[in-house]
Design a protein around this motif. Structure first.
Motif, PDB file in Angstrom:
ATOM      1  N   ALA A   4       0.835  -1.205   0.000  1.00 29.15           N
ATOM      2  CA  ALA A   4       0.000   0.000   0.000  1.00 29.15           C
ATOM      3  C   ALA A   4       0.872   1.258   0.000  1.00 29.15           C
ATOM      4  O   ALA A   4       0.571   2.222  -0.713  1.00 29.15           O
ATOM      5  N   LEU A   5       1.948   1.237   0.761  1.00 31.12           N
ATOM      6  CA  LEU A   5       2.848   2.395   0.799  1.00 31.12           C
ATOM      7  C   LEU A   5       3.570   2.583  -0.533  1.00 31.12           C
ATOM      8  O   LEU A   5       3.784   3.719  -0.971  1.00 31.12           O
ATOM      9  N   LYS A   6       3.932   1.492  -1.185  1.00 31.58           N
ATOM     10  CA  LYS A   6       4.560   1.566  -2.514  1.00 31.58           C
ATOM     11  C   LYS A   6       3.589   2.204  -3.510  1.00 31.58           C
ATOM     12  O   LYS A   6       3.966   3.078  -4.297  1.00 31.58           O
ATOM     13  N   ILE A   7       2.332   1.771  -3.459  1.00 33.38           N
ATOM     14  CA  ILE A   7       1.316   2.340  -4.339  1.00 33.38           C
ATOM     15  C   ILE A   7       1.150   3.822  -4.055  1.00 33.38           C
ATOM     16  O   ILE A   7       1.084   4.642  -4.980  1.00 33.38           O
ATOM     17  N   CYS A   8       1.129   4.205  -2.783  1.00 33.99           N
ATOM     18  CA  CYS A   8       0.977   5.618  -2.414  1.00 33.99           C
ATOM     19  C   CYS A   8       2.136   6.463  -2.926  1.00 33.99           C
ATOM     20  O   CYS A   8       1.928   7.605  -3.366  1.00 33.99           O
ATOM     21  N   SER A  48      -9.220  -3.448   3.777  1.00 33.35           N
ATOM     22  CA  SER A  48      -9.800  -2.134   4.048  1.00 33.35           C
ATOM     23  C   SER A  48      -8.717  -1.119   4.378  1.00 33.35           C
ATOM     24  O   SER A  48      -8.723   0.004   3.859  1.00 33.35           O
ATOM     25  N   MET A  49      -7.770  -1.497   5.226  1.00 35.90           N
ATOM     26  CA  MET A  49      -6.679  -0.602   5.589  1.00 35.90           C
ATOM     27  C   MET A  49      -5.879  -0.196   4.351  1.00 35.90           C
ATOM     28  O   MET A  49      -5.575   0.972   4.152  1.00 35.90           O
ATOM     29  N   MET A  50      -5.589  -1.169   3.495  1.00 41.13           N
ATOM     30  CA  MET A  50      -4.816  -0.870   2.291  1.00 41.13           C
ATOM     31  C   MET A  50      -5.577   0.068   1.366  1.00 41.13           C
ATOM     32  O   MET A  50      -5.022   1.062   0.875  1.00 41.13           O
ATOM     33  N   TYR A  51      -6.852  -0.235   1.122  1.00 39.45           N
ATOM     34  CA  TYR A  51      -7.653   0.618   0.239  1.00 39.45           C
ATOM     35  C   TYR A  51      -7.843   2.022   0.820  1.00 39.45           C
ATOM     36  O   TYR A  51      -7.843   3.009   0.081  1.00 39.45           O
ATOM     37  N   GLN A  52      -7.997   2.135   2.137  1.00 34.65           N
ATOM     38  CA  GLN A  52      -8.176   3.460   2.745  1.00 34.65           C
ATOM     39  C   GLN A  52      -6.910   4.298   2.635  1.00 34.65           C
ATOM     40  O   GLN A  52      -6.972   5.495   2.346  1.00 34.65           O
ATOM     41  N   ILE A  53      -5.748   3.683   2.826  1.00 33.83           N
ATOM     42  CA  ILE A  53      -4.477   4.398   2.662  1.00 33.83           C
ATOM     43  C   ILE A  53      -4.331   4.880   1.220  1.00 33.83           C
ATOM     44  O   ILE A  53      -3.926   6.019   0.962  1.00 33.83           O
ATOM     45  N   ILE A  54      -4.684   4.032   0.279  1.00 34.07           N
ATOM     46  CA  ILE A  54      -4.607   4.398  -1.141  1.00 34.07           C
ATOM     47  C   ILE A  54      -5.618   5.506  -1.453  1.00 34.07           C
ATOM     48  O   ILE A  54      -5.295   6.465  -2.159  1.00 34.07           O
ATOM     49  N   GLY A  55      -6.825   5.401  -0.908  1.00 28.35           N
ATOM     50  CA  GLY A  55      -7.832   6.445  -1.103  1.00 28.35           C
ATOM     51  C   GLY A  55      -7.359   7.795  -0.584  1.00 28.35           C
ATOM     52  O   GLY A  55      -7.570   8.829  -1.222  1.00 28.35           O
ATOM     53  N   GLN A  56      -6.699   7.799   0.571  1.00 28.38           N
ATOM     54  CA  GLN A  56      -6.161   9.040   1.131  1.00 28.38           C
ATOM     55  C   GLN A  56      -5.078   9.618   0.230  1.00 28.38           C
ATOM     56  O   GLN A  56      -5.016  10.836   0.021  1.00 28.38           O
ATOM     57  N   ALA A  57      -4.230   8.763  -0.324  1.00 33.18           N
ATOM     58  CA  ALA A  57      -3.172   9.233  -1.230  1.00 33.18           C
ATOM     59  C   ALA A  57      -3.771   9.815  -2.506  1.00 33.18           C
ATOM     60  O   ALA A  57      -3.275  10.827  -3.023  1.00 33.18           O
ATOM     61  N   ILE A  58      -4.831   9.203  -3.001  1.00 34.79           N
ATOM     62  CA  ILE A  58      -5.509   9.718  -4.191  1.00 34.79           C
ATOM     63  C   ILE A  58      -6.068  11.104  -3.906  1.00 34.79           C
ATOM     64  O   ILE A  58      -5.896  12.034  -4.706  1.00 34.79           O
ATOM     65  N   ASN A  59      -6.723  11.261  -2.764  1.00 35.35           N
ATOM     66  CA  ASN A  59      -7.272  12.568  -2.383  1.00 35.35           C
ATOM     67  C   ASN A  59      -6.167  13.599  -2.223  1.00 35.35           C
ATOM     68  O   ASN A  59      -6.290  14.732  -2.701  1.00 35.35           O
ATOM     69  N   GLY A  62      -4.908  15.028  -5.331  1.00 39.02           N
ATOM     70  CA  GLY A  62      -5.893  15.764  -6.123  1.00 39.02           C
ATOM     71  C   GLY A  62      -6.459  14.958  -7.282  1.00 39.02           C
ATOM     72  O   GLY A  62      -6.903  15.518  -8.279  1.00 39.02           O
ATOM     73  N   LEU A  63      -6.471  13.646  -7.142  1.00 38.78           N
ATOM     74  CA  LEU A  63      -6.918  12.772  -8.225  1.00 38.78           C
ATOM     75  C   LEU A  63      -8.277  12.124  -7.963  1.00 38.78           C
ATOM     76  O   LEU A  63      -8.702  11.243  -8.704  1.00 38.78           O
ATOM     77  N   ALA A  64      -8.952  12.559  -6.906  1.00 38.20           N
ATOM     78  CA  ALA A  64     -10.191  11.897  -6.482  1.00 38.20           C
ATOM     79  C   ALA A  64     -11.298  11.929  -7.539  1.00 38.20           C
ATOM     80  O   ALA A  64     -12.142  11.034  -7.566  1.00 38.20           O
ATOM     81  N   ASP A  65     -11.292  12.922  -8.402  1.00 37.60           N
ATOM     82  CA  ASP A  65     -12.341  13.008  -9.425  1.00 37.60           C
ATOM     83  C   ASP A  65     -12.129  12.020 -10.574  1.00 37.60           C
ATOM     84  O   ASP A  65     -13.073  11.698 -11.296  1.00 37.60           O
ATOM     85  N   THR A  66     -10.915  11.552 -10.729  1.00 42.66           N
ATOM     86  CA  THR A  66     -10.618  10.699 -11.884  1.00 42.66           C
ATOM     87  C   THR A  66     -10.068   9.322 -11.531  1.00 42.66           C
ATOM     88  O   THR A  66      -9.925   8.482 -12.417  1.00 42.66           O
ATOM     89  N   HIS A  67      -9.735   9.097 -10.262  1.00 44.06           N
ATOM     90  CA  HIS A  67      -9.125   7.827  -9.882  1.00 44.06           C
ATOM     91  C   HIS A  67      -9.853   7.178  -8.709  1.00 44.06           C
ATOM     92  O   HIS A  67     -10.488   7.861  -7.908  1.00 44.06           O
ATOM     93  N   HIS A  68      -9.726   5.883  -8.629  1.00 40.07           N
ATOM     94  CA  HIS A  68     -10.375   5.068  -7.608  1.00 40.07           C
ATOM     95  C   HIS A  68      -9.310   4.129  -7.031  1.00 40.07           C
ATOM     96  O   HIS A  68      -8.390   3.717  -7.760  1.00 40.07           O
ATOM     97  N   PRO A  69      -9.416   3.752  -5.756  1.00 37.45           N
ATOM     98  CA  PRO A  69      -8.413   2.832  -5.201  1.00 37.45           C
ATOM     99  C   PRO A  69      -8.223   1.549  -6.015  1.00 37.45           C
ATOM    100  O   PRO A  69      -7.116   1.018  -6.103  1.00 37.45           O
ATOM    101  N   GLN A  70      -9.280   1.071  -6.649  1.00 34.94           N
ATOM    102  CA  GLN A  70      -9.144  -0.140  -7.455  1.00 34.94           C
ATOM    103  C   GLN A  70      -8.462   0.113  -8.798  1.00 34.94           C
ATOM    104  O   GLN A  70      -8.202  -0.835  -9.537  1.00 34.94           O
TER     105      GLN A  70
END
Length: 157
Positions: A4-8, A48-59, A62-70
């Motif tokens: 998850a940290l690598k993805i972030c 859930s922890m992994m997806y939430q960390i990725i979701g926070q990194a997306i936000n 500034g990519l929340a409008d175009t990207h999703h954790p999946q």
């Protein structure tokens, strides 16, 4: 956590990166047993922890409008579900995402492949839930995201 940290780090650098993880649908044993439910519970918590960390990194990027954790992380499993449906194979969707829906459906259809997305859904913030109306595995019972039990953690880790 490391994945998850690598993805972030890739998200913050605006680099494309995607991880695909194949896991068993459930660990060895009876899916509704206390031990398996406890393992599935902690597996769900880890997802859930992994997806939430990725979701926070997306936000944060500034990519929340175009990207999703999946877009960055997906869990897959093997599944097989057959029936005597007379429906045309062209009407049966063959993508791994739709195979999870076919597997969970009340009316079983033959699946032409066996790799399917793990039967969960993830929102943009990384919250993991079961597929709508499918809290349990359809053919063997047991909750997909498990349940916390009174078993001592040393028995299931």
């Amino acid at each position: 956590m490391e994945l998850a940290l690598k993805i972030c780090s890739k998200i913050s650098a605006y680099e494309h990166f995607c991880a695909y993880i194949v896991i068993p649908m459930w660990p060895e044993g009876v899916p509704s047993s206390a031990a398996v439910q406890e393992i599935l519970f902690w597996q769900g918590q880890t997802m859930s922890m992994m997806y939430q960390i990725i979701g926070q990194a997306i936000n944060k990027a500034g990519l929340a409008d175009t990207h999703h954790p999946q877009d960055y992380l997906n869990f897959y499993c093997l599944g097989k579900c057959e029936s005597s449906s007379t429906e045309s194979p062209l009407q049966t969707c063959n993508s791994s995402e739709n195979r999870a829906l076919i597997y969970a459906a009340e009316e079983h259809k033959e699946m032409t492949g066996h790799l399917m997305q793990y039967p969960i859904q993830v929102n943009k913030d990384g919250k993991v839930t079961t597929l709508p109306d499918h809290e349990c595995f359809p053919d063997v019972s047991g909750k997909v995201l498990g349940s916390s039990t009174n078993l001592h953690d040393a028995l299931t880790t």
